[in-house]
Design a protein around this motif. Structure first.
Motif, PDB file in Angstrom:
ATOM      1  N   ASP A  65     -66.046   5.943  45.772  1.00 34.93           N
ATOM      2  CA  ASP A  65     -67.148   6.476  44.977  1.00 34.93           C
ATOM      3  C   ASP A  65     -68.454   5.818  45.381  1.00 34.93           C
TER       4      ASP A  65
ATOM      5  N   ASP B  39     -60.656   9.391  26.509  1.00 36.33           N
ATOM      6  CA  ASP B  39     -61.137  10.598  27.174  1.00 36.33           C
ATOM      7  C   ASP B  39     -60.422  11.821  26.618  1.00 36.33           C
TER       8      ASP B  39
ATOM      9  N   SER C 274     -63.897  16.441  31.747  1.00 39.27           N
ATOM     10  CA  SER C 274     -63.581  15.549  30.640  1.00 39.27           C
ATOM     11  C   SER C 274     -64.837  14.943  30.039  1.00 39.27           C
TER      12      SER C 274
ATOM     13  N   ARG D 185     -69.347   9.145  28.637  1.00 41.48           N
ATOM     14  CA  ARG D 185     -69.051   9.575  30.001  1.00 41.48           C
ATOM     15  C   ARG D 185     -68.719  11.052  30.073  1.00 41.48           C
TER      16      ARG D 185
ATOM     17  N   ALA E 237     -67.193  13.677  33.131  1.00 42.98           N
ATOM     18  CA  ALA E 237     -66.590  13.572  34.464  1.00 42.98           C
ATOM     19  C   ALA E 237     -65.890  14.866  34.836  1.00 42.98           C
ATOM     20  N   THR E 238     -65.688  15.038  36.132  1.00 47.17           N
ATOM     21  CA  THR E 238     -64.953  16.193  36.635  1.00 47.17           C
ATOM     22  C   THR E 238     -64.216  15.798  37.908  1.00 47.17           C
ATOM     23  N   GLU E 239     -63.131  16.511  38.197  1.00 51.67           N
ATOM     24  CA  GLU E 239     -62.360  16.303  39.422  1.00 51.67           C
ATOM     25  C   GLU E 239     -61.790  17.639  39.870  1.00 51.67           C
TER      26      GLU E 239
ATOM     27  N   SER F  95     -64.666  14.151  43.125  1.00 47.94           N
ATOM     28  CA  SER F  95     -64.897  13.816  41.721  1.00 47.94           C
ATOM     29  C   SER F  95     -66.370  13.537  41.479  1.00 47.94           C
TER      30      SER F  95
ATOM     31  N   GLU G  43     -69.118  11.861  38.162  1.00 45.04           N
ATOM     32  CA  GLU G  43     -69.182  11.199  36.862  1.00 45.04           C
ATOM     33  C   GLU G  43     -70.618  10.858  36.516  1.00 45.04           C
TER      34      GLU G  43
ATOM     35  N   ARG H 212     -72.625   8.590  33.361  1.00 46.30           N
ATOM     36  CA  ARG H 212     -72.366   7.696  32.238  1.00 46.30           C
ATOM     37  C   ARG H 212     -73.690   7.216  31.647  1.00 46.30           C
TER      38      ARG H 212
ATOM     39  N   SER I 250     -61.854   1.588  35.032  1.00 41.58           N
ATOM     40  CA  SER I 250     -62.302   1.855  33.656  1.00 41.58           C
ATOM     41  C   SER I 250     -63.051   0.652  33.094  1.00 41.58           C
TER      42      SER I 250
ATOM     43  N   SER J 246     -66.527   0.243  35.014  1.00 43.66           N
ATOM     44  CA  SER J 246     -67.494   1.279  34.650  1.00 43.66           C
ATOM     45  C   SER J 246     -68.007   1.106  33.228  1.00 43.66           C
TER      46      SER J 246
END
Length: 293
Positions: free
Chosen positions: A54, A170, A182, A195, A197-199, A211, A213, A215, A254, A257
Motif C-alpha cells: 500500500d 467493520d 466497507s 474508515r 475501504a474497498t477491494e 484496494s 482506503e 481514514r 489494523s 492504521s
C-alpha cells in the motif's frame, strides 16, 4: 402345466425387479446435495497466504505512508485455524514493524470466533493489544470486530505510557463475489478514526486484486491509501470465499492504521501541559497547574 408356467413368470419378474433396483443403486446414486445438507466446511480450507503493498498520504502532519504486509493461515483439524501476520510501515520517515497471531474456530457459512494478539513497534514506542475477534456472515454482508486490552510503552521517559480498552470494527458488503466495500472505525487508547475501504479482485485465477482506503482521525488528520493484494492458495476462488474460508484481516495493519499518530507522535502536549487520564480510557492534555498534587 399352467401353474408351472405361472410360477416361472412370477420368479422371472421378481429377479428382474431386484436386478433393476440393484442397478439403480449402482448406476444412479443419490445426488450429492442430499448428502451435503448438514456438511460444515473446515475453518480454513487449506494452507494459504496473502501479500499486501500500500502507498498513500497522510495530512497533519504531511507525510507519505508506505505499508507492506503478509499473512499465512493454516487449518488445525477441521474446526480450528491459525494465522500469523507480519507488517512493515513507513510514516514521517520513521519505520515500524508489527505482527499478530490469530487462533480461531469458524463455520465459513455463518461465523468466526477466536482470540488475537498483536503488536507494532517503532523507534519511539511499542503498542500491544490482545482480545477476542469475531466475524458474522449474513449473505453478502460481513460484520467483523476485534476488541480487548491495549497498552503502549514510549522510549521517551517524559512521555507517559498508556493502557486501556481498544475496539476495531467493520461492516462490509460484497456488491459482487469479487468486490467488497466497507465502513468501519477504531478506538485505540483515545485515538479514534473512521474508515471507508474497498477491494476488488480483478484476476481470481491468479488471486490478484486492488484496494483503496480513506481514514479520518479525530485529530483532523486524513489518510488515503491505494494498494495491490495477492492471494496464495486455491486458484479461481472468489474474494468473498477467500475472506470467509481462508485468512482473516491482517491485524498488525489494523493496529498501525488505527493508532499511527499515537505510535509515532505520542500524546503531544504543549509547554506547561501534561497528558493525563480524564475518563475510563480517554486521555487529554491539561495544564500542569490544574492537575491536583
Amino acid at each position: 402345466m399352467r401353474l408351472r408356467v405361472l410360477n416361472t413368470v412370477l420368479m422371472a419378474s421378481v429377479f428382474s425387479v431386484g436386478a433393476a433396483n440393484a442397478a439403480d443403486l449402482i448406476i444412479y446414486p443419490e445426488p450429492m446435495a442430499d448428502y451435503a445438507a448438514d456438511f460444515v466446511a473446515p475453518a480454513v480450507s487449506g494452507l494459504n497466504g496473502k501479500l499486501e503493498l500500500d502507498l498513500g498520504y497522510l495530512t497533519d502532519p504531511s507525510s507519505a505512508v508506505f505499508r507492506a504486509a503478509g499473512s499465512i493461515s493454516a487449518p488445525v483439524g477441521d474446526m480450528f485455524g491459525l494465522q500469523g501476520d507480519l507488517s512493515v510501515q513507513s510514516y514521517e520517515g520513521d519505520w515500524s514493524f508489527g505482527g499478530a497471531v490469530h487462533g480461531f474456530t469458524r463455520d465459513p457459512s455463518s461465523y468466526l470466533l477466536g482470540v488475537t494478539g498483536g503488536f507494532v513497534t517503532s523507534s519511539e514506542s511499542t503498542l500491544m493489544a490482545i482480545g477476542p475477534e469475531a466475524e458474522l456472515y449474513l449473505g453478502q454482508i460481513s460484520l467483523e470486530a476485534w476488541a480487548g486490552w491495549a497498552s503502549i510503552d514510549y522510549t521517551d521517559v517524559l512521555q507517559p505510557d498508556l493502557s486501556g480498552m481498544f475496539a476495531i470494527a467493520d461492516l462490509a458488503y460484497y456488491a459482487t463475489d469479487d468486490w467488497r466495500v466497507s465502513i468501519g472505525g477504531s478506538s485505540i487508547l483515545g485515538e479514534n478514526s473512521l474508515r471507508l475501504a474497498t477491494e476488488y479482485q480483478f484476476a481470481p485465477e491468479m488471486g490478484l486484486g486492488v484496494s483503496g482506503e480513506a481514514r479520518w482521525h479525530d485529530t483532523g488528520a486524513v489518510a488515503a491509501m491505494v494498494g495491490l493484494k495477492g492471494y496464495i492458495g486455491e486458484p479461481g476462488k472468489s474474494l468473498i470465499d477467500r475472506h470467509r474460508q481462508d485468512d482473516p484481516p491482517n491485524r498488525a495493519l489494523s493496529l498501525f492504521s488505527g493508532a499511527s499518530e499515537l505510535i509515532h507522535d505520542g500524546a503531544y502536549c504543549g509547554e506547561g501541559e501534561k497528558y493525563v487520564l480524564v475518563d475510563t480510557d480517554t486521555y487529554d492534555c491539561e495544564s500542569i497547574s490544574d492537575i491536583p498534587k
